[in-house]
Structures are given as C-alpha cells and as structure tokens.
Design an enzyme around this catalytic site. Structure first.
Site, PDB file in Angstrom:
ATOM      1  N   ARG A 222      -0.395  -8.791  13.525  1.00  8.66           N
ATOM      2  CA  ARG A 222      -0.866  -7.788  12.551  1.00  8.66           C
ATOM      3  C   ARG A 222      -1.814  -8.438  11.528  1.00  8.66           C
ATOM      4  O   ARG A 222      -2.834  -7.853  11.170  1.00  8.66           O
ATOM      5  CB  ARG A 222       0.328  -7.139  11.841  1.00  8.66           C
ATOM      6  CG  ARG A 222       1.103  -6.214  12.771  1.00  8.66           C
ATOM      7  CD  ARG A 222       2.459  -5.842  12.203  1.00  8.66           C
ATOM      8  NE  ARG A 222       2.378  -4.983  11.040  1.00  8.66           N
ATOM      9  CZ  ARG A 222       3.392  -4.804  10.185  1.00  8.66           C
ATOM     10  NH1 ARG A 222       4.540  -5.439  10.369  1.00  8.66           N
ATOM     11  NH2 ARG A 222       3.253  -3.991   9.174  1.00  8.66           N
TER      12      ARG A 222
ATOM     13  N   LYS B  59       0.829  -1.215   0.000  1.00 11.56           N
ATOM     14  CA  LYS B  59       0.000   0.000   0.000  1.00 11.56           C
ATOM     15  C   LYS B  59       0.862   1.264   0.000  1.00 11.56           C
ATOM     16  O   LYS B  59       0.608   2.197  -0.753  1.00 11.56           O
ATOM     17  CB  LYS B  59      -0.928   0.027   1.234  1.00 11.56           C
ATOM     18  CG  LYS B  59      -1.895  -1.148   1.315  1.00 11.56           C
ATOM     19  CD  LYS B  59      -2.912  -0.970   2.439  1.00 11.56           C
ATOM     20  CE  LYS B  59      -2.305  -0.932   3.825  1.00 11.56           C
ATOM     21  NZ  LYS B  59      -1.720  -2.213   4.264  1.00 11.56           N
TER      22      LYS B  59
ATOM     23  N   ARG C 234      -9.123   1.150   9.641  1.00 10.85           N
ATOM     24  CA  ARG C 234      -8.852  -0.258   9.929  1.00 10.85           C
ATOM     25  C   ARG C 234      -9.953  -0.896  10.755  1.00 10.85           C
ATOM     26  O   ARG C 234      -9.884  -2.095  11.029  1.00 10.85           O
ATOM     27  CB  ARG C 234      -7.541  -0.373  10.707  1.00 10.85           C
ATOM     28  CG  ARG C 234      -6.306  -0.637   9.842  1.00 10.85           C
ATOM     29  CD  ARG C 234      -5.114  -0.476  10.752  1.00 10.85           C
ATOM     30  NE  ARG C 234      -3.970  -1.260  10.478  1.00 10.85           N
ATOM     31  CZ  ARG C 234      -2.843  -0.771   9.925  1.00 10.85           C
ATOM     32  NH1 ARG C 234      -2.794   0.466   9.480  1.00 10.85           N
ATOM     33  NH2 ARG C 234      -1.787  -1.536   9.831  1.00 10.85           N
TER      34      ARG C 234
HETATM   35  P1  AMP Z   1       1.210   0.229   9.364  1.00 10.59           P
HETATM   36  O1  AMP Z   1       2.539   0.827   9.026  1.00 10.59           O
HETATM   37  O2  AMP Z   1       0.064   0.882   8.652  1.00 10.59           O
HETATM   38  O3  AMP Z   1       1.191  -1.282   9.231  1.00 10.59           O
HETATM   39  O4  AMP Z   1       0.947   0.551  10.911  1.00 10.59           O
HETATM   40  C1  AMP Z   1       1.850   0.123  11.904  1.00 10.59           C
HETATM   41  C2  AMP Z   1       1.129  -0.006  13.234  1.00 10.59           C
HETATM   42  O5  AMP Z   1       0.579   1.268  13.613  1.00 10.59           O
HETATM   43  C3  AMP Z   1      -0.061  -0.950  13.251  1.00 10.59           C
HETATM   44  O6  AMP Z   1       0.309  -2.305  13.440  1.00 10.59           O
HETATM   45  C4  AMP Z   1      -0.860  -0.405  14.429  1.00 10.59           C
HETATM   46  O7  AMP Z   1      -0.280  -0.735  15.666  1.00 10.59           O
HETATM   47  C5  AMP Z   1      -0.700   1.105  14.228  1.00 10.59           C
HETATM   48  N1  AMP Z   1      -1.722   1.655  13.324  1.00 10.59           N
HETATM   49  C6  AMP Z   1      -1.509   2.250  12.110  1.00 10.59           C
HETATM   50  N2  AMP Z   1      -2.663   2.647  11.558  1.00 10.59           N
HETATM   51  C7  AMP Z   1      -3.644   2.276  12.417  1.00 10.59           C
HETATM   52  C8  AMP Z   1      -5.062   2.399  12.407  1.00 10.59           C
HETATM   53  N3  AMP Z   1      -5.708   2.977  11.375  1.00 10.59           N
HETATM   54  N4  AMP Z   1      -5.749   1.917  13.482  1.00 10.59           N
HETATM   55  C9  AMP Z   1      -5.118   1.355  14.519  1.00 10.59           C
HETATM   56  N5  AMP Z   1      -3.791   1.193  14.586  1.00 10.59           N
HETATM   57  C10 AMP Z   1      -3.047   1.654  13.557  1.00 10.59           C
END
Ligand code: AMP
Length: 192
Positions: free
Chosen positions: A143, A13, A87
């Site tokens: 995750r 993404k 999410r």
């Molecule tokens: P990502 O880089 O988008 O995979 O985000 C890394 C981590 O940030 C995730 O595993 C969550 O702990 C937190 N996170 C990011 N975006 C969200 C979201 N929209 N809702 C909840 N937690 C988030």
C-alpha cells in the site's frame, strides 16, 4: 465547496473526514469504505476486488471512478470530501470531468504530511487490535509503495493549480483538525 484529503494510507484521512462531516456538513466519499461495503454485502463487485484489496494493490481506475460517479449523482448539489480518491492521475482527471458535469470543481486539497516509520508503527498496532487483512505488514508495504509510485505524484498536479495545502499529520488529532479548519477558513468556510 469540495475538498480532497490527501496522504498515505493510515495518515488519519478517515478520522479527519468524519469530523468534517459532523461539524461542517460535507458528504464523505471514501472509495475504500465503498469497496469494503461492496464486499460485506456480497455484491459481485466486492468479490472481484477482494484479493486485490487484501494484497494492498490498487483496484482498477474504472471501478473506483464508477463508484464515485454513482455517489456524485446520488448526492447532487452536496459538498464533498474525497478520502482515498483520487489515487492516480487518471482518477484525478476523471474527477475533474465528473465535477465539471455537475458545475463543480475541487477547491482545496489537504495533504496530511506524515513520517513513514511512524505510519508502520501505527498500522502494526491497528493490525494487532483489529486484524484488517490489508494492514498486515506485507500488504501495508504494498500500500505504501502504491502510494509513493502512483498517488504521491498527484500532489504536483494540485500544487500547479494552487490548490494544495500541507498539514502536519503527526500532530495530535485536535491540532490536525485545527489546521484543516484554518485552511478551510482561508477559502471562506464550510460545506456551503
Ligand atoms: P483505503 O481504505 O482507502 O486505504 O482503501 C483500501 C483499499 O481499497 C486500497 O488498498 C485499494 O486496494 C482499494 N482502493 C480504495 N480506494 C482506491 C482508489 N481510489 N483507487 C484504487 N484502489 C482503491
């Protein structure tokens, strides 16, 4: 025009969002990037979410919704590409309400469709190369589970609104970008 890049962690993404920023002038809003920036800057918020992020679990809806609200206000009138947000259903509802306040809406949700075994292989490699804490195998499993339990059901929400477009996320980066462009073209263009 506002779009959501939807799909499991490590589906590509972020890579595709950055291309759309460069080529079509969208503003990318990645809650993962915003949270990592808060951690790096030493902000209190960053300290509060660090352990949750490293475990692979989702941080609370209130926190990420507040981050998005702030960014929408800071870039009023822009076209946004949401990456890693929403999410949960609560986040999706909040996003609709926030955009409506700005006279805007989500136009398209692009779902990157990927194979779970391939994702695990991709992330294992990335963990070895970059050492990102939440890429470790234990956290990555959390995750993926958070995605399938809390995030994947959102696809039905957007499908019911006729906004969901599926793209083969296992194809080479250029081919994925081409398929996304085609979906945007069908809607009539870029960020304007
Ligand atoms: P990502 O880089 O988008 O995979 O985000 C890394 C981590 O940030 C995730 O595993 C969550 O702990 C937190 N996170 C990011 N975006 C969200 C979201 N929209 N809702 C909840 N937690 C988030």
């Amino acid at each position: 025009m506002n779009l959501i890049l939807f799909g499991p962690p490590a589906a590509g993404k972020g890579t595709q969002a950055k291309r759309l920023v460069d080529e079509r002038g969208f503003i990318q809003l990645s809650t993962g990037d915003l949270l990592r920036a808060a951690r790096k800057s030493g902000a209190e918020l960053g300290q509060r979410v660090a352990a949750i992020m490293d475990s692979g679990a989702l941080v609370s809806d209130d926190i990420v919704i507040a981050l998005i609200e702030e960014q929408l206000a800071a870039h009023a009138g822009a076209s946004f590409i949401f990456d890693g947000f929403p999410r949960t259903l609560a986040q999706a509802d909040a996003l609709d309400a926030l955009l409506a306040r700005h006279g805007a809406r989500i136009d398209l949700v692009i779902r990157l469709e990927v194979d779970e075994a391939a994702l695990i292989a991709r992330v294992t490699k990335r963990f070895e190369a970059e050492g990102r804490a939440d890429d470790n195998p234990e956290s990555f499993k959390v995750r993926l589970k958070a995605y399938s339990d809390q995030t994947a059901p959102l696809a039905a929400h957007y499908k019911a609104q006729g906004k969901l477009a599926g793209v083969d996320g296992m194809a080479p980066i250029e081919a994925v970008a081409g398929a996304i462009s085609a979906a945007l073209q069908r809607l009539g263009g870029g960020a304007a």
